[in-house]
Design an enzyme around this catalytic site. Structure first.
Site, short mmCIF file in Angstrom:
data_model
loop_
_atom_site.label_atom_id
_atom_site.label_comp_id
_atom_site.label_asym_id
_atom_site.label_seq_id
_atom_site.Cartn_x
_atom_site.Cartn_y
_atom_site.Cartn_z
N TRP A 13 0.83 -1.21 0.00
CA TRP A 13 0.00 0.00 0.00
C TRP A 13 0.85 1.26 0.00
O TRP A 13 0.54 2.23 -0.70
CB TRP A 13 -0.98 -0.02 1.17
CG TRP A 13 -2.07 -1.04 0.97
CD1 TRP A 13 -2.28 -2.15 1.72
CD2 TRP A 13 -3.06 -1.06 -0.06
NE1 TRP A 13 -3.35 -2.86 1.22
CE2 TRP A 13 -3.84 -2.21 0.13
CE3 TRP A 13 -3.37 -0.21 -1.13
CZ2 TRP A 13 -4.92 -2.54 -0.71
CZ3 TRP A 13 -4.44 -0.53 -1.96
CH2 TRP A 13 -5.20 -1.69 -1.75
N ASP A 51 -1.50 6.49 6.57
CA ASP A 51 -2.54 5.58 6.07
C ASP A 51 -2.74 4.53 7.16
O ASP A 51 -1.89 3.66 7.36
CB ASP A 51 -2.08 4.94 4.76
CG ASP A 51 -3.01 3.83 4.28
OD1 ASP A 51 -4.01 3.54 4.99
OD2 ASP A 51 -2.75 3.27 3.20
N LYS A 53 -12.13 -1.98 6.84
CA LYS A 53 -11.30 -2.92 7.59
C LYS A 53 -11.77 -2.97 9.05
O LYS A 53 -12.08 -4.02 9.57
CB LYS A 53 -9.82 -2.55 7.53
CG LYS A 53 -9.24 -2.18 6.15
CD LYS A 53 -9.11 -3.32 5.23
CE LYS A 53 -8.74 -3.06 3.77
NZ LYS A 53 -7.81 -2.05 3.38
C1 LIG Z 1 -7.31 -1.58 1.99
C2 LIG Z 1 -6.21 -0.59 2.08
C3 LIG Z 1 -6.12 0.48 1.18
C4 LIG Z 1 -7.09 0.68 0.04
O1 LIG Z 1 -8.31 1.06 0.53
P1 LIG Z 1 -9.55 1.42 -0.43
O2 LIG Z 1 -10.54 1.93 0.56
O3 LIG Z 1 -9.98 0.16 -1.10
O4 LIG Z 1 -9.13 2.46 -1.38
C5 LIG Z 1 -5.08 1.38 1.36
N1 LIG Z 1 -4.19 1.24 2.35
C6 LIG Z 1 -4.25 0.21 3.22
C7 LIG Z 1 -3.23 0.11 4.30
C8 LIG Z 1 -5.26 -0.73 3.11
O5 LIG Z 1 -5.33 -1.74 3.98
#
Ligand SMILES: *Cc1c(COP(=O)(O)O)cnc(C)c1O
Length: 364
Positions: A105, A175, A199
């Site tokens: 990511w 993030d 998540k």
């Molecule tokens: C799932 C995830 C993303 C992407 O998320 P979306 O909402 O599908 O755009 C980005 N960063 C991390 C760490 C993730 O687990």
């Protein structure tokens, strides 16, 4: 199987939502608080929805102890849109940003930012296969960077930072998709924390963005309004029609987390659950091999390998028959990934560990 029987869902996201939250949503589905309409049918400009939005915001603020000089926004486009919005707003011509990359990511975030400008890699564990997060001592940042970006938990590799990264005064953007609300963090150390809800906060389609006021003030003029944090904040996340259902669910998940005792209690429970799984890996005489180095092991996404890919496939197939789904690792890396977010019950972890032991004996 009874049509209402629920299984142990190890999916990395969208992931399990606490059962009491689903029950409550069901109870309120036809008529939210006795108003005769569901949350999906009311105007986002109504006082009913204003209460829903305020409730979700207060829930996040209380749980994470978000200081008064931060705004909490509920946006769309997922974390992926934040990969783009952050540099669009804060990586201006002549500036550079620094990315700490510990997995897939972070890699994606930096590569999107490069479309905007000079997005540099300050640190990466790519060469060692993304198996660890650096210690704070190993990191050096330029004081002139526009911001530093990192991924507090790399969902695919199962690698987690155990501290709030410090960039010595440079704004830190995090993030936090896959470990937000899993433990207390020091929000005051960040310029921006963002996370797609699917998540650990609720359903997909809503992104929580916690942003410090001075960052909002820094947004340059002339952005597209939907991509402009200042305009979005000024309109209280309602520049256009927000994800009313998603925001409502975020509020319910926050209520549930408070009932569990808040994030300190969640941290303890989450660490207990993860320890059960990592112990099973470590005591398997090498049959199961954890991906992440011990000090960086994720409490949320437990990643491991079996002796070969055929066995990994058989492992997932047999687990599914026993009521455990979503164990296949991300398609880019393979292996096994057990995602055990806040809503995932300890009994499910115990169920998996029992199966792991039997599987290793039968196929060892
Ligand atoms: C799932 C995830 C993303 C992407 O998320 P979306 O909402 O599908 O755009 C980005 N960063 C991390 C760490 C993730 O687990």
């Amino acid at each position: 199987m009874d049509i209402n029987t629920r299984i142990y869902n190890f999916s990395a996201g969208p992931a399990m939502i606490p059962e009491p939250v689903l029950e409550r949503a069901r109870e309120e589905l036809l008529s939210l608080g006795g108003i005769g309409m569901s949350v999906m049918e009311i105007s986002h400009r109504s006082s009913h929805f204003e209460r829903v939005l305020n409730h979700a915001e207060q829930g996040i603020r209380d749980l994470l102890d978000v200081p008064g000089n931060y705004r909490i926004l509920f946006l769309q486009g997922g974390a992926t849109l934040q990969f783009e919005m952050v540099p669009m707003n804060f990586l201006r011509p002549g500036q550079f940003a620094e990315y700490v990359i510990t997995g897939a990511w972070g890699t994606k975030a930096q590569s999107e930012a490069k479309r905007c400008g000079d997005a540099r890699v300050a640190f990466t564990t790519k060469d060692s296969g993304f198996t660890s997060a650096p210690t704070q001592d190993a990191l050096r940042f330029s004081p002139d960077a526009a911001f530093v970006h990192y991924t507090s938990n790399e969902t695919i590799e199962g690698v987690e930072f155990k501290y709030d990264l410090d960039a010595g005064g440079v704004p830190v953007v995090c993030d936090a998709c896959s470990n937000i609300l899993s433990k207390p963090i020091g929000v005051e150390k960040y310029a921006i924390v963002y996370a797609g809800a699917q998540k650990n906060i609720g359903p997909s389609g809503v992104t929580v963005v916690i942003i410090r006021d001075d960052m909002i003030e820094r947004v340059p003029e002339g952005q597209f309004p939907m991509l402009d944090y200042r305009v979005l904040a000024k309109n209280n996340s309602m520049l256009n029609t927000p994800n009313t259902w998603g925001i409502y669910m975020v509020g319910l998940v926050c209520d549930w987390l408070k009932e569990q005792g808040g994030l300190a209690a969640m941290k303890q429970t989450n660490e207990e659950k993860a320890a059960i799984l990592y112990n099973a890996i470590d005591s398997s005489d090498g049959y199961y091999r954890g991906h992440a180095e011990r000090a960086s092991r994720s409490v949320m996404n437990v990643t491991f390998r079996l002796p070969n890919e055929d066995l990994e496939k058989r492992f997932c197939d047999e687990a599914t028959l026993l009521g455990m789904d979503g164990l296949a690792g991300h398609r880019s890396v393979g292996g096994i990934r057990a995602s055990i977010y806040n809503a995932f019950p300890k009994a499910g972890v115990e169920h998996l560990v029992e199966f792991m032991s039997e599987f290793a004996q039968k196929n060892g």
